[in-house]
Scaffold this motif. Structure first.
Motif, mmCIF file in Angstrom:
data_model
loop_
_atom_site.group_PDB
_atom_site.id
_atom_site.type_symbol
_atom_site.label_atom_id
_atom_site.label_comp_id
_atom_site.label_asym_id
_atom_site.label_seq_id
_atom_site.Cartn_x
_atom_site.Cartn_y
_atom_site.Cartn_z
ATOM 1 N N ALA A 56 -25.763 -6.902 39.125
ATOM 2 C CA ALA A 56 -26.067 -7.918 38.117
ATOM 3 C C ALA A 56 -24.785 -8.487 37.559
ATOM 4 N N SER A 57 -24.898 -9.710 37.096
ATOM 5 C CA SER A 57 -23.741 -10.339 36.485
ATOM 6 C C SER A 57 -23.411 -9.646 35.187
ATOM 7 N N SER A 58 -22.219 -9.880 34.704
ATOM 8 C CA SER A 58 -21.791 -9.216 33.471
ATOM 9 C C SER A 58 -22.678 -9.582 32.305
ATOM 10 N N ALA A 59 -23.268 -10.800 32.362
ATOM 11 C CA ALA A 59 -24.132 -11.225 31.252
ATOM 12 C C ALA A 59 -25.487 -10.547 31.311
ATOM 13 N N GLN A 60 -25.920 -10.116 32.556
ATOM 14 C CA GLN A 60 -27.244 -9.533 32.699
ATOM 15 C C GLN A 60 -27.199 -8.021 32.859
ATOM 16 N N ALA A 61 -26.015 -7.466 33.016
ATOM 17 C CA ALA A 61 -25.912 -6.026 33.252
ATOM 18 C C ALA A 61 -26.426 -5.248 32.055
ATOM 19 N N THR A 62 -27.162 -4.194 32.352
ATOM 20 C CA THR A 62 -27.700 -3.353 31.286
ATOM 21 C C THR A 62 -26.677 -2.293 30.910
ATOM 22 N N PRO A 63 -26.245 -2.229 29.684
ATOM 23 C CA PRO A 63 -25.243 -1.236 29.300
ATOM 24 C C PRO A 63 -25.801 0.171 29.385
ATOM 25 N N HIS A 64 -24.947 1.106 29.754
ATOM 26 C CA HIS A 64 -25.350 2.502 29.843
ATOM 27 C C HIS A 64 -24.980 3.221 28.549
ATOM 28 N N GLY A 65 -25.636 4.338 28.322
ATOM 29 C CA GLY A 65 -25.323 5.120 27.139
ATOM 30 C C GLY A 65 -25.963 4.538 25.884
ATOM 31 N N ARG A 66 -25.493 5.002 24.757
ATOM 32 C CA ARG A 66 -26.056 4.557 23.483
ATOM 33 C C ARG A 66 -25.581 3.163 23.128
ATOM 34 N N HIS A 67 -26.459 2.430 22.472
ATOM 35 C CA HIS A 67 -26.083 1.122 21.949
ATOM 36 C C HIS A 67 -25.350 1.323 20.623
ATOM 37 N N ALA A 68 -24.387 0.458 20.385
ATOM 38 C CA ALA A 68 -23.651 0.539 19.129
ATOM 39 C C ALA A 68 -24.578 0.223 17.960
ATOM 40 N N LEU A 69 -24.443 0.968 16.909
ATOM 41 C CA LEU A 69 -25.263 0.725 15.721
ATOM 42 C C LEU A 69 -24.761 -0.515 14.994
ATOM 43 N N PRO A 70 -25.665 -1.353 14.480
ATOM 44 C CA PRO A 70 -25.252 -2.610 13.843
ATOM 45 C C PRO A 70 -24.312 -2.376 12.664
ATOM 46 N N ASP A 71 -23.326 -3.250 12.549
ATOM 47 C CA ASP A 71 -22.392 -3.152 11.423
ATOM 48 C C ASP A 71 -23.072 -3.457 10.090
ATOM 49 N N SER A 72 -24.222 -4.143 10.158
ATOM 50 C CA SER A 72 -24.908 -4.517 8.919
ATOM 51 C C SER A 72 -25.567 -3.328 8.222
ATOM 52 N N LEU A 73 -25.761 -2.229 8.951
ATOM 53 C CA LEU A 73 -26.392 -1.065 8.324
ATOM 54 C C LEU A 73 -25.422 -0.405 7.339
ATOM 55 N N PRO A 74 -25.917 0.019 6.202
ATOM 56 C CA PRO A 74 -25.033 0.718 5.256
ATOM 57 C C PRO A 74 -24.565 2.043 5.824
ATOM 58 N N ARG A 75 -23.311 2.388 5.518
ATOM 59 C CA ARG A 75 -22.730 3.633 5.986
ATOM 60 C C ARG A 75 -22.521 4.587 4.811
ATOM 61 N N GLU A 76 -22.795 5.840 5.040
ATOM 62 C CA GLU A 76 -22.540 6.899 4.060
ATOM 63 C C GLU A 76 -21.671 7.957 4.727
ATOM 64 N N ALA A 77 -20.450 8.111 4.243
ATOM 65 C CA ALA A 77 -19.517 9.062 4.847
ATOM 66 C C ALA A 77 -19.772 10.472 4.306
ATOM 67 N N VAL A 78 -19.881 11.426 5.199
ATOM 68 C CA VAL A 78 -20.028 12.830 4.841
ATOM 69 C C VAL A 78 -18.848 13.575 5.453
ATOM 70 N N VAL A 79 -18.011 14.167 4.618
ATOM 71 C CA VAL A 79 -16.803 14.858 5.073
ATOM 72 C C VAL A 79 -17.113 16.338 5.274
ATOM 73 N N HIS A 80 -16.799 16.854 6.440
ATOM 74 C CA HIS A 80 -16.996 18.263 6.752
ATOM 75 C C HIS A 80 -15.614 18.915 6.884
ATOM 76 N N THR A 81 -15.334 19.876 6.039
ATOM 77 C CA THR A 81 -14.033 20.544 6.050
ATOM 78 C C THR A 81 -14.142 21.914 6.713
ATOM 79 N N VAL A 82 -13.035 22.344 7.269
ATOM 80 C CA VAL A 82 -12.978 23.657 7.898
ATOM 81 C C VAL A 82 -13.020 24.728 6.806
ATOM 82 N N PRO A 83 -13.841 25.761 6.960
ATOM 83 C CA PRO A 83 -13.903 26.830 5.946
ATOM 84 C C PRO A 83 -12.541 27.494 5.740
ATOM 85 N N THR A 84 -12.329 27.945 4.528
ATOM 86 C CA THR A 84 -11.045 28.560 4.188
ATOM 87 C C THR A 84 -10.715 29.736 5.086
#
Length: 299
Positions: A56-84
C-alpha cells in the motif's frame, strides 16, 4: 558479567543478585520463544496459497502497533520513585543517583459525574423608594424552570438515540449516583427537547428540499404498547448530491400507509429515488416528482 572476586560476601546481597539474574533469564526466554513462534510458527493453508498483496502507498498503509493518543486529551502525571531500601548499590553500598526516567502513557476513563449549579440571583433595591426591587435574570434555559441543564439534556438525548441506551437504564445509572430521575421525567425532557428542536428540523427540511434528488426508504420499528409491542415505521429522506450538503430527515408514522410519504413530500419537486412501494406512485402522477430506479431493486 561479574567475576568471582566481584561477588559480595554478604548472603542477602547474593540472594538479591540471584533473583535479579533469574528475572532477567525469564524475560530473555520469553523473548526467544516469541521470536521462534514468529519465524517458525505455522501458517494457514489459505495464507500459503494467497498471492502477496501489493504494498500500500504511504497514505493508505495501516500503521502497526498502538495509535498515538490525541494531544487534546488531558494529561495527569504520576511520579513513581524507587523505594528507599532499593537505593543502596548491592555491590559497593553507595546510594544510587538519578539517571533519567522512563515515560509511558496509559489511557484511563473517569466516569461521568453530575454536579449541581447553584444560581444566586442578585437583588437590588432603592433605599428611599419602597418596592423598587430589581432581581438579576437567569440565563435562557432549554426548559423553562426545568431541573435539567443543557448539558444533561444533551447527554440524555445522545445516550438514547446515538448510544441506544433506553431511558429506564439511564434512570438506573442516575440512581447509582444518588439522583432520582424517573423514566417519566426523562421522557418528558425528550418530548420538550423535540418541541424545542422542531424549528431546526424544519429549516433542515427546507434546505434538503432544494436538492434536485432525494433518496427515501422506510424501516419497521417496534413501538411499546400496553402489554405488547406494535410495529411502526420510520421514514428517512436524504439529500445527497454533489452541490448540496447531505441532510438526513426522519419521520415516524404508525403504519406504512402511502399517505405519510405523500404528505411529507407534497412540497418537493425533483427526482425521488426509492423502491417500488406502491405508496410512492401518487407522488409521480403530476410529473412534479420523477421516479428514479435502483440497481439493487432492478436485480
Amino acid at each position: 558479567m561479574l567475576t568471582r572476586d566481584q561477588l559480595p560476601n554478604d548472603v542477602e546481597q547474593l540472594k538479591d543478585i540471584i533473583l535479579e539474574q533469574q528475572t532477567l533469564i525469564e524475560q530473555l526466554q520469553q523473548q526467544v520463544q516469541a521470536l521462534l513462534r514468529h519465524v517458525y510458527g505455522q501458517r494457514s493453508e489459505k495464507q500459503k496459497a494467497a498471492k502477496p498483496a501489493k504494498p500500500a502507498s504511504s497514505a493508505q498503509a495501516t500503521p502497526h502497533g498502538r495509535h498515538a493518543l490525541p494531544d487534546s486529551l488531558p494529561r495527569e502525571a504520576v511520579v513513581h520513585t524507587v523505594p528507599t531500601e532499593q537505593l543502596a548499590c548491592p555491590h559497593c553500598g553507595r546510594e544510587r543517583c538519578a539517571m533519567g526516567e522512563e515515560v509511558s502513557e496509559q489511557l484511563e476513563y473517569v466516569p461521568g459525574h453530575l454536579k449541581v449549579i447553584v444560581h444566586k440571583r442578585q437583588k437590588v433595591a432603592c433605599k428611599q423608594c419602597q418596592g423598587e426591587i430589581v432581581m438579576a435574570d437567569l440565563p435562557a434555559q432549554p426548559i423553562d424552570k426545568g431541573l435539567a441543564g443543557p448539558g444533561l439534556l444533551a447527554h440524555v438525548i445522545v445516550s438514547k438515540y446515538s448510544d441506544h441506551l433506553p431511558l429506564y437504564r439511564q434512570a438506573e445509572q442516575f440512581a447509582r449516583q444518588g439522583v432520582n430521575l424517573p423514566r417519566t421525567t426523562l421522557c418528558g425532557w425528550i418530548q420538550q427537547c423535540g418541541q424545542l428542536l422542531a424549528p431546526l428540523v424544519e429549516a433542515m427540511k427546507l434546505d434538503a428540499f432544494k436538492a434536485p434528488k432525494l433518496h427515501t426508504d422506510d424501516t419497521p420499528v417496534a413501538i411499546q404498547a400496553k402489554d405488547k409491542t406494535k410495529q411502526g415505521r420510520l421514514w428517512v429522506y436524504v439529500s445527497q448530491t454533489i452541490d448540496y450538503p447531505t441532510i438526513a430527515l426522519y419521520e415516524y408514522s404508525p403504519s406504512r400507509a402511502g399517505r405519510y410519504p405523500q404528505t411529507y413530500l407534497a412540497d418537493y419537486a425533483g427526482y425521488i429515488q426509492a423502491d417500488a412501494f406502491a405508496g410512492y406512485d401518487e407522488l409521480y402522477a403530476d410529473k412534479t416528482r420523477i421516479e428514479v430506479g435502483c440497481w439493487a431493486h432492478s436485480r
